[in-house]
Design an enzyme around this catalytic site. Structure first.
Site, PDB file in Angstrom:
ATOM      1  N   LEU A 229       0.813  -1.209   0.000  1.00  0.00           N
ATOM      2  CA  LEU A 229       0.000   0.000   0.000  1.00  0.00           C
ATOM      3  C   LEU A 229       0.855   1.271   0.000  1.00  0.00           C
ATOM      4  CD1 LEU A 229      -2.961   0.916   0.162  1.00  0.00           C
ATOM      5  CD2 LEU A 229      -2.698   1.024   2.641  1.00  0.00           C
ATOM      6  N   ASP A 230       0.621   2.100  -1.021  1.00  0.00           N
ATOM      7  CA  ASP A 230       1.281   3.410  -1.128  1.00  0.00           C
ATOM      8  C   ASP A 230       2.801   3.314  -1.155  1.00  0.00           C
ATOM      9  OD1 ASP A 230      -1.278   4.576   1.122  1.00  0.00           O
ATOM     10  OD2 ASP A 230      -1.280   4.498  -1.067  1.00  0.00           O
ATOM     11  N   GLU A 231       3.305   2.167  -1.624  1.00  0.00           N
ATOM     12  CA  GLU A 231       4.769   1.971  -1.708  1.00  0.00           C
ATOM     13  C   GLU A 231       5.226   1.890  -3.155  1.00  0.00           C
ATOM     14  OE1 GLU A 231       5.935   0.847   2.561  1.00  0.00           O
ATOM     15  OE2 GLU A 231       7.107   1.147   0.735  1.00  0.00           O
TER      16      GLU A 231
END
Ligand SMILES: Nc1nc2c(c(=O)[nH]1)N[C@@H](CN(C=O)c1ccc(C(=O)N[C@@H](CCC(=O)O)C(=O)O)cc1)CN2
Length: 286
Positions: A229-231
């Site tokens: 997530l969001d990486e």
């Protein structure tokens, strides 16, 4: 070719001497007029990146034949490469939840022609944006999420995307976490706008996290979507100054304009083939 066509060639390969000479020599030998060229050699990854835009001249063979001939050079340098015809408008499907500012911004840019794409459909897990989307004469698909069985909605989403065959999926404040399966299917072709200056404040409610931390800058990040997530690889970011007088709602309001700008830039960079993957990072030829 008729001289009106424009082709973008993108290349990544192990860095070595002679790549630019080989590519520019090939293009000149095939009567291709270069209008833009950018390259970068990453000393850390030891990878080479190139983006070249050219107009095929009267003596240049058709794109298919040109690609066949270029493949000989590509093989020699172990290139990952693509030739894109500018006439091919990318099909972009936008996913949204309740917050419509990024979607509205993209729709405005679409209607004014500053974002030369096709939008075959917009998909949401909430009905809030339906009237706005249908006013824009774009098909709206409402796929609600049942929190007790989220996989059912995603199976429907996958089936719909299989029908639509998008070149790019944009998560315009779509607030559902995509499964590893869907992330794999969309790898390199799904862009999310995260409403913080990553890597700070991943996950939900980043403006509230930022307010609690007392930050003096807020921001937005457009990145490719991965299972983590969001990486995902960052494409574009922007920030704005804030201070102690700003409430969380103030930050949310100030953040909307940043999100709009960053997401639209990232989508434009992607459809213009300016973004090249460099491991967990990107090279963006602006
Ligand atoms: N696999 C990925 N999916 C998504 C990513 C990503 O990077 N990888 N980005 C997010 C967007 N996002 C922040 O920008 C985000 C969205 C949703 C959540 C979240 O916790 N969602 C809950 C449900 C919330 C709700 O129903 O209102 C959940 O999915 O369980 C966190 C961050 C988009 N997807």
């Amino acid at each position: 070719m008729d001289g009106k066509q424009t082709i973008t060639l993108t290349i990544t390969c192990p860095d070595t001497v002679g790549i630019v000479a080989a590519v520019s020599g090939f293009l000149s030998e095939h009567d291709a007029f270069i209008t833009e060229a950018a390259q970068y050699g990453d000393p850390f990854s030891k990878r080479f990146f190139m983006r070249c835009v050219f107009i095929p001249g009267a003596l240049c063979p058709p794109k298919g034949e040109l690609e066949k001939r270029f493949s000989m050079i590509a093989q020699r340098f172990q290139m990952i490469w693509h030739m894109y015809d500018a006439a091919d408008k990318p099909r972009v499907v936008v996913l949204v939840s309740k917050f419509g500012h990024c979607l509205n911004d993209l729709l405005h840019r679409y209607h004014t022609g500053s974002l030369p794409v096709e939008i075959p459909a917009i998909i949401s897990n909430h009905p809030d944006m339906q009237s706005q989307v249908e006013w824009n004469k774009i098909p709206f698909h409402y796929l609600p999420v049942d929190k007790t069985d989220k996989t059912r909605q995603e199976r429907a989403l996958i089936a719909l995307l299989d029908d639509l065959e998008p070149d790019l999926v944009v998560l315009a404040r779509y607030m559902q976490i995509l499964s590893p399966e869907l992330c794999a299917r969309l790898s390199g072709h799904c862009i999310n706008i995260h409403h913080s200056f990553l890597p700070s404040f991943k996950g939900a409610k980043p403006y509230h996290q930022a307010h609690s931390r007392g930050v003096k800058l807020i921001g937005a990040t457009a990145h490719y979507v991965t299972t983590d997530l969001d990486e995902g690889p960052i494409i574009d970011q922007a920030v704005e100054r804030v201070d102690h007088t700003h409430t969380p709602d103030d930050l949310v309001a100030m953040g909307r304009d940043i999100e709009n700008l960053v997401l639209s830039r990232a989508v434009r960079y992607h459809i213009e083939h300016r973004v090249l993957m460099n491991g967990a990072k990107t090279v963006v030829f602006k």
